[in-house]
Write a protein that holds these residues in place. Structure first.
Motif, PDB file in Angstrom:
ATOM      1  N   SER A 137       4.544  -6.332   1.977  1.00 10.64           N
ATOM      2  CA  SER A 137       5.238  -6.631   0.723  1.00 10.64           C
ATOM      3  C   SER A 137       6.418  -7.570   0.930  1.00 10.64           C
ATOM      4  CB  SER A 137       5.689  -5.343   0.040  1.00 10.64           C
ATOM      5  OG  SER A 137       6.510  -4.597   0.895  1.00 10.64           O
ATOM      6  N   GLU A 138       7.121  -7.455   2.049  1.00 11.16           N
ATOM      7  CA  GLU A 138       8.269  -8.331   2.287  1.00 11.16           C
ATOM      8  C   GLU A 138       7.832  -9.777   2.473  1.00 11.16           C
ATOM      9  OE1 GLU A 138      11.478  -7.380   1.897  1.00 11.16           O
ATOM     10  OE2 GLU A 138      10.571  -5.482   1.324  1.00 11.16           O
ATOM     11  N   LEU A 139       6.697  -9.989   3.132  1.00 12.15           N
ATOM     12  CA  LEU A 139       6.169 -11.343   3.281  1.00 12.15           C
ATOM     13  C   LEU A 139       5.845 -11.931   1.910  1.00 12.15           C
ATOM     14  CD1 LEU A 139       4.936 -13.669   5.052  1.00 12.15           C
ATOM     15  CD2 LEU A 139       2.767 -12.466   4.774  1.00 12.15           C
ATOM     16  N   ILE A 140       5.212 -11.135   1.069  1.00 11.94           N
ATOM     17  CA  ILE A 140       4.832 -11.613  -0.260  1.00 11.94           C
ATOM     18  C   ILE A 140       6.071 -11.924  -1.086  1.00 11.94           C
ATOM     19  CG2 ILE A 140       3.690 -10.978  -2.420  1.00 11.94           C
ATOM     20  CD1 ILE A 140       1.735  -9.310  -0.643  1.00 11.94           C
ATOM     21  N   ILE A 141       7.038 -11.010  -1.098  1.00 10.84           N
ATOM     22  CA  ILE A 141       8.276 -11.235  -1.857  1.00 10.84           C
ATOM     23  C   ILE A 141       8.949 -12.518  -1.395  1.00 10.84           C
ATOM     24  CG2 ILE A 141      10.641 -10.375  -2.190  1.00 10.84           C
ATOM     25  CD1 ILE A 141       8.720  -8.916  -3.977  1.00 10.84           C
TER      26      ILE A 141
ATOM     27  N   ARG B 229      21.829  -8.165  -5.484  1.00 11.29           N
ATOM     28  CA  ARG B 229      20.563  -8.552  -4.841  1.00 11.29           C
ATOM     29  C   ARG B 229      19.445  -7.606  -5.288  1.00 11.29           C
ATOM     30  NH1 ARG B 229      17.220  -8.064  -0.465  1.00 11.29           N
ATOM     31  NH2 ARG B 229      16.660 -10.005   0.576  1.00 11.29           N
ATOM     32  N   ASP B 230      19.724  -6.310  -5.271  1.00 11.18           N
ATOM     33  CA  ASP B 230      18.724  -5.324  -5.670  1.00 11.18           C
ATOM     34  C   ASP B 230      18.304  -5.518  -7.130  1.00 11.18           C
ATOM     35  OD1 ASP B 230      18.882  -4.273  -3.133  1.00 11.18           O
ATOM     36  OD2 ASP B 230      20.064  -2.513  -3.716  1.00 11.18           O
ATOM     37  N   GLN B 231      19.278  -5.755  -8.011  1.00 16.82           N
ATOM     38  CA  GLN B 231      18.967  -5.965  -9.424  1.00 16.82           C
ATOM     39  C   GLN B 231      18.138  -7.228  -9.621  1.00 16.82           C
ATOM     40  OE1 GLN B 231      22.797  -5.981 -11.356  1.00 16.82           O
ATOM     41  NE2 GLN B 231      22.741  -3.790 -11.756  1.00 16.82           N
ATOM     42  N   SER B 232      18.436  -8.258  -8.857  1.00 17.48           N
ATOM     43  CA  SER B 232      17.705  -9.514  -8.982  1.00 17.48           C
ATOM     44  C   SER B 232      16.290  -9.394  -8.432  1.00 17.48           C
ATOM     45  CB  SER B 232      18.442 -10.636  -8.251  1.00 17.48           C
ATOM     46  OG  SER B 232      19.703 -10.853  -8.835  1.00 17.48           O
ATOM     47  N   LEU B 233      16.092  -8.552  -7.416  1.00 10.97           N
ATOM     48  CA  LEU B 233      14.765  -8.390  -6.812  1.00 10.97           C
ATOM     49  C   LEU B 233      13.883  -7.398  -7.558  1.00 10.97           C
ATOM     50  CD1 LEU B 233      15.608  -8.388  -3.002  1.00 10.97           C
ATOM     51  CD2 LEU B 233      14.296 -10.103  -4.255  1.00 10.97           C
ATOM     52  N   ARG B 234      14.482  -6.539  -8.370  1.00  9.86           N
ATOM     53  CA  ARG B 234      13.718  -5.495  -9.060  1.00  9.86           C
ATOM     54  C   ARG B 234      12.522  -6.046  -9.846  1.00  9.86           C
ATOM     55  NH1 ARG B 234      17.768  -2.554 -11.407  1.00  9.86           N
ATOM     56  NH2 ARG B 234      17.970  -1.433  -9.470  1.00  9.86           N
TER      57      ARG B 234
ATOM     58  N   LEU C 255      10.782  -8.709  -9.279  1.00 10.95           N
ATOM     59  CA  LEU C 255       9.782  -9.197  -8.330  1.00 10.95           C
ATOM     60  C   LEU C 255       8.991  -8.026  -7.744  1.00 10.95           C
ATOM     61  CD1 LEU C 255      11.728 -11.976  -6.366  1.00 10.95           C
ATOM     62  CD2 LEU C 255      10.319 -12.194  -8.397  1.00 10.95           C
ATOM     63  N   TYR C 256       9.684  -6.960  -7.386  1.00 10.53           N
ATOM     64  CA  TYR C 256       8.995  -5.794  -6.843  1.00 10.53           C
ATOM     65  C   TYR C 256       8.114  -5.133  -7.901  1.00 10.53           C
ATOM     66  CZ  TYR C 256      11.227  -5.847  -2.290  1.00 10.53           C
ATOM     67  OH  TYR C 256      11.620  -6.196  -1.023  1.00 10.53           O
ATOM     68  N   LYS C 257       8.546  -5.144  -9.142  1.00 12.23           N
ATOM     69  CA  LYS C 257       7.735  -4.579 -10.223  1.00 12.23           C
ATOM     70  C   LYS C 257       6.449  -5.378 -10.376  1.00 12.23           C
ATOM     71  CE  LYS C 257       8.129  -3.069 -15.047  1.00 12.23           C
ATOM     72  NZ  LYS C 257       6.908  -3.574 -15.606  1.00 12.23           N
ATOM     73  N   LYS C 258       6.566  -6.690 -10.404  1.00 11.91           N
ATOM     74  CA  LYS C 258       5.391  -7.550 -10.522  1.00 11.91           C
ATOM     75  C   LYS C 258       4.477  -7.355  -9.321  1.00 11.91           C
ATOM     76  CE  LYS C 258       3.896 -12.302 -11.197  1.00 11.91           C
ATOM     77  NZ  LYS C 258       4.300 -13.678 -11.431  1.00 11.91           N
TER      78      LYS C 258
ATOM     79  N   SER D  51       4.190  -4.742  -7.399  1.00 11.01           N
ATOM     80  CA  SER D  51       3.569  -3.430  -7.492  1.00 11.01           C
ATOM     81  C   SER D  51       2.369  -3.444  -8.443  1.00 11.01           C
ATOM     82  CB  SER D  51       4.603  -2.411  -7.959  1.00 11.01           C
ATOM     83  OG  SER D  51       4.030  -1.145  -8.085  1.00 11.01           O
ATOM     84  N   GLU D  52       2.529  -4.131  -9.573  1.00 11.21           N
ATOM     85  CA  GLU D  52       1.434  -4.223 -10.541  1.00 11.21           C
ATOM     86  C   GLU D  52       0.241  -4.978  -9.952  1.00 11.21           C
ATOM     87  OE1 GLU D  52       3.432  -6.103 -13.800  1.00 11.21           O
ATOM     88  OE2 GLU D  52       4.423  -4.239 -14.435  1.00 11.21           O
ATOM     89  N   VAL D  53       0.507  -6.071  -9.249  1.00  7.93           N
ATOM     90  CA  VAL D  53      -0.576  -6.862  -8.666  1.00  7.93           C
ATOM     91  C   VAL D  53      -1.241  -6.090  -7.530  1.00  7.93           C
ATOM     92  CG1 VAL D  53      -1.125  -8.995  -7.419  1.00  7.93           C
ATOM     93  CG2 VAL D  53       0.386  -9.065  -9.397  1.00  7.93           C
ATOM     94  N   ILE D  54      -0.469  -5.386  -6.722  1.00 10.06           N
ATOM     95  CA  ILE D  54      -1.059  -4.564  -5.656  1.00 10.06           C
ATOM     96  C   ILE D  54      -1.994  -3.527  -6.271  1.00 10.06           C
ATOM     97  CG2 ILE D  54      -0.547  -2.794  -3.924  1.00 10.06           C
ATOM     98  CD1 ILE D  54       1.955  -4.431  -3.188  1.00 10.06           C
ATOM     99  N   ALA D  55      -1.568  -2.888  -7.346  1.00  6.25           N
ATOM    100  CA  ALA D  55      -2.408  -1.886  -8.014  1.00  6.25           C
ATOM    101  C   ALA D  55      -3.705  -2.522  -8.520  1.00  6.25           C
ATOM    102  CB  ALA D  55      -1.645  -1.235  -9.159  1.00  6.25           C
ATOM    103  N   GLU D  56      -3.606  -3.721  -9.116  1.00  3.84           N
ATOM    104  CA  GLU D  56      -4.812  -4.413  -9.601  1.00  3.84           C
ATOM    105  C   GLU D  56      -5.775  -4.714  -8.458  1.00  3.84           C
ATOM    106  OE1 GLU D  56      -4.092  -7.988 -11.856  1.00  3.84           O
ATOM    107  OE2 GLU D  56      -2.441  -7.046 -12.946  1.00  3.84           O
ATOM    108  N   VAL D  57      -5.242  -5.283  -7.382  1.00  3.27           N
ATOM    109  CA  VAL D  57      -6.080  -5.650  -6.234  1.00  3.27           C
ATOM    110  C   VAL D  57      -6.691  -4.402  -5.600  1.00  3.27           C
ATOM    111  CG1 VAL D  57      -6.022  -6.642  -3.907  1.00  3.27           C
ATOM    112  CG2 VAL D  57      -4.866  -7.809  -5.775  1.00  3.27           C
ATOM    113  N   ALA D  58      -5.894  -3.349  -5.479  1.00  3.21           N
ATOM    114  CA  ALA D  58      -6.401  -2.119  -4.880  1.00  3.21           C
ATOM    115  C   ALA D  58      -7.541  -1.533  -5.711  1.00  3.21           C
ATOM    116  CB  ALA D  58      -5.268  -1.107  -4.731  1.00  3.21           C
ATOM    117  N   LYS D  59      -7.371  -1.481  -7.017  1.00  6.26           N
ATOM    118  CA  LYS D  59      -8.417  -0.938  -7.890  1.00  6.26           C
ATOM    119  C   LYS D  59      -9.667  -1.804  -7.849  1.00  6.26           C
ATOM    120  CE  LYS D  59      -5.229   1.373 -11.009  1.00  6.26           C
ATOM    121  NZ  LYS D  59      -4.546   1.327 -12.302  1.00  6.26           N
TER     122      LYS D  59
END
Length: 167
Positions: free
Chosen positions: A28-32, A111-116, A118-121, A123-131
């Motif tokens: 996930s860190e590489l993707i972010i 930094r955390d607020q600005s990254l939130r 990106l992590y939400k998006k 997470s959604e894409v990981i869920a799509e790919v996993a399913k």
């Protein structure tokens, strides 16, 4: 009787094979770090840091002026005046230390607020790919959590492709 036992065992093995999980991994860190929005996040955090630095510089300039004033007038002061001015300088030093600590914390919060988002998006894409690929679990590869990872189950590239990010 043998037929019944064979049939029961066959049902058991079919049920067992269907109940197995498919576990994948993702970096996930590489993707972010490769997401195009990351540049904007870094710029916002940098700008916020500059604002904090300018506020700190004002306090540092004020402190330096008071120290210079104290040194210049020290020989003419009474002991009580020296103690009072010295206490004032110590208080300013403490305030600057607290400001520095709070600044580091505020930078991390920014930094955390600005990254939130990106992590939400992500997470959604990981869920799509996993399913879409039949995974039941996706683990992140960040940290030293694994002794072995089969690269066939790493969906990092699939997520990058889904986000339209080229390496």
């Amino acid at each position: 009787m043998k037929l019944k036992i064979t049939f029961i065992l066959a049902l058991f093995f079919i049920g067992f094979s269907n109940a197995q999980t498919k576990v994948g991994t993702v970096d996930s860190e590489l993707i972010i770090s490769k997401m195009p929005q990351m540049k904007g996040v870094l710029q916002r955090v940098e700008n916020y840091g500059k604002k904090l630095d300018s506020s700190f510089q004002i306090k540092a300039t004020e402190y330096k002026a008071k120290v210079d004033s104290f040194k210049a007038e020290e020989k003419l002061m009474t002991e009580d005046d020296k103690k009072a001015r010295f206490q004032e300088l110590r208080t300013l030093e403490q305030e600057m230390g607290k400001f520095r600590q709070n600044g580091a914390t505020m930078m991390q919060v920014q930094r955390d607020q600005s990254l939130r988002p990106l992590y939400k998006k992500l997470s959604e894409v990981i869920a799509e790919v996993a399913k879409a690929n039949g995974y039941t679990q996706i683990l992140t590869t960040n940290g030293n959590q694994f002794g072995y990872i089969d690269e066939r189950f790493d969906i990092t590239q699939l997520v990058l492709d889904k986000l339209g990010i080229k390496e």
